[in-house]
Design a protein around this motif. Structure first.
Motif, PDB file in Angstrom:
ATOM      1  N   THR A  56       0.841  -1.194   0.000  1.00  0.00           N
ATOM      2  CA  THR A  56       0.000   0.000   0.000  1.00  0.00           C
ATOM      3  C   THR A  56       0.876   1.243   0.000  1.00  0.00           C
ATOM      4  N   LYS A  57       0.600   2.140  -0.946  1.00  0.00           N
ATOM      5  CA  LYS A  57       1.335   3.404  -1.071  1.00  0.00           C
ATOM      6  C   LYS A  57       0.333   4.521  -1.319  1.00  0.00           C
ATOM      7  N   PRO A  58       0.647   5.731  -0.868  1.00  0.00           N
ATOM      8  CA  PRO A  58      -0.237   6.866  -1.152  1.00  0.00           C
ATOM      9  C   PRO A  58      -0.054   7.356  -2.588  1.00  0.00           C
ATOM     10  N   VAL A  59      -1.147   7.791  -3.191  1.00  0.00           N
ATOM     11  CA  VAL A  59      -1.126   8.387  -4.529  1.00  0.00           C
ATOM     12  C   VAL A  59      -2.090   9.573  -4.533  1.00  0.00           C
ATOM     13  N   THR A  60      -1.903  10.463  -5.497  1.00  0.00           N
ATOM     14  CA  THR A  60      -2.827  11.581  -5.685  1.00  0.00           C
ATOM     15  C   THR A  60      -3.291  11.583  -7.128  1.00  0.00           C
ATOM     16  N   LEU A  61      -4.589  11.407  -7.307  1.00  0.00           N
ATOM     17  CA  LEU A  61      -5.193  11.379  -8.634  1.00  0.00           C
ATOM     18  C   LEU A  61      -5.688  12.766  -9.013  1.00  0.00           C
ATOM     19  N   ALA A  62      -5.539  13.107 -10.276  1.00  0.00           N
ATOM     20  CA  ALA A  62      -6.173  14.292 -10.841  1.00  0.00           C
ATOM     21  C   ALA A  62      -7.531  13.823 -11.368  1.00  0.00           C
ATOM     22  N   VAL A  63      -8.617  14.399 -10.840  1.00  0.00           N
ATOM     23  CA  VAL A  63      -9.965  13.948 -11.182  1.00  0.00           C
ATOM     24  C   VAL A  63     -10.779  15.132 -11.685  1.00  0.00           C
ATOM     25  N   GLU A  64     -11.554  14.889 -12.737  1.00  0.00           N
ATOM     26  CA  GLU A  64     -12.443  15.912 -13.286  1.00  0.00           C
ATOM     27  C   GLU A  64     -13.869  15.380 -13.299  1.00  0.00           C
ATOM     28  N   LEU A  65     -14.781  16.173 -12.781  1.00  0.00           N
ATOM     29  CA  LEU A  65     -16.208  15.875 -12.869  1.00  0.00           C
ATOM     30  C   LEU A  65     -16.658  16.393 -14.232  1.00  0.00           C
ATOM     31  N   THR A  66     -17.054  15.477 -15.136  1.00  0.00           N
ATOM     32  CA  THR A  66     -17.358  15.873 -16.511  1.00  0.00           C
ATOM     33  C   THR A  66     -18.845  15.983 -16.804  1.00  0.00           C
ATOM     34  N   ALA A  67     -19.693  15.363 -15.978  1.00  0.00           N
ATOM     35  CA  ALA A  67     -21.137  15.446 -16.212  1.00  0.00           C
ATOM     36  C   ALA A  67     -21.881  15.081 -14.940  1.00  0.00           C
ATOM     37  N   ALA A  68     -23.078  15.627 -14.817  1.00  0.00           N
ATOM     38  CA  ALA A  68     -23.982  15.278 -13.721  1.00  0.00           C
ATOM     39  C   ALA A  68     -25.387  15.544 -14.226  1.00  0.00           C
ATOM     40  N   GLU A  69     -26.217  14.485 -14.256  1.00  0.00           N
ATOM     41  CA  GLU A  69     -27.565  14.656 -14.788  1.00  0.00           C
ATOM     42  C   GLU A  69     -28.448  13.473 -14.429  1.00  0.00           C
ATOM     43  N   THR A  70     -29.738  13.678 -14.569  1.00  0.00           N
ATOM     44  CA  THR A  70     -30.699  12.602 -14.393  1.00  0.00           C
ATOM     45  C   THR A  70     -30.902  11.938 -15.745  1.00  0.00           C
ATOM     46  N   ASP A  71     -30.758  10.605 -15.792  1.00  0.00           N
ATOM     47  CA  ASP A  71     -30.883   9.897 -17.062  1.00  0.00           C
ATOM     48  C   ASP A  71     -32.351   9.607 -17.391  1.00  0.00           C
TER      49      ASP A  71
END
Length: 181
Positions: free
Chosen positions: A118-133
């Motif tokens: 187990t090692k620490p990591v830092t992810l770059a994350v982007e929220l690209t969409a949010a909606e009701t389907d």
């Protein structure tokens, strides 16, 4: 991201939608080619707090033996010599912190476990969409990546392999998560 969604509306517990999520990797092989692969069997959940993103979190479990690169012999070799999936069947990520990096981007830190290390990591994350389907389910879509040195997790067959396969591997995902009722 949809402009009609306020951050507070994102709050909730979500589960990854496996049919609309890709979790993969890219590694350079020899001098210029890249090997791309993905994992077919995984599950995960996301806890979002739209008003206070730092209170958000995620957990992911990947069945390591589900690795696919499109080449059976290479897949068997990666599952055995590199990942040792018989002794270490799961790859996991558990977030330990979320920090906003922009309007829809985040730095997600966490613990990545591969081959029992187990090692620490830092992810770059982007929220690209949010909606009701069309089925009435609320969904969010994220994409992100992190580049790691596979040697830090003992993912290395031998010294000769280090010459043929770069130690730097980019782990990447494009995920849809559905909010639970």
């Amino acid at each position: 991201m949809s402009t009609t969604i306020s951050p507070g509306e994102l709050t909730g517990t979500y589960t990854l939608h496996p049919a609309h999520t890709r979790i993969g990797f890219v590694a350079r092989h020899t001098l210029s080619t890249r090997v791309r692969g993905q994992f077919e069997d995984f599950d995960g959940d996301v806890q979002l707090n739209g008003a206070h993103p730092s209170k958000s979190g995620a957990h992911l479990t990947i069945r390591a033996a589900s690795l696919q690169t499109g080449h059976r012999q290479r897949d068997d070799h990666l599952r055995g010599a590199f990942l040792d999936t018989e002794k270490h069947p799961a790859i996991t990520f558990t977030s330990t912190g979320v920090q906003p990096a922009g309007d829809t981007t985040y730095k997600v830190t966490g613990d990545l476990t591969i081959r029992g290390v187990t090692k620490p990591v830092t992810l770059a994350v982007e929220l690209t969409a949010a909606e009701t389907d069309s089925m009435g389910d609320f969904r969010v879509q994220f994409r992100g990546s992190v580049t790691v040195n596979r040697n830090d997790w003992g993912v290395n067959q031998n010294a000769a392999t280090s010459i043929l396969v770069s130690p730097k591997v980019t782990l990447e995902f494009d995920a849809i998560a559905v909010r639970l009722p």
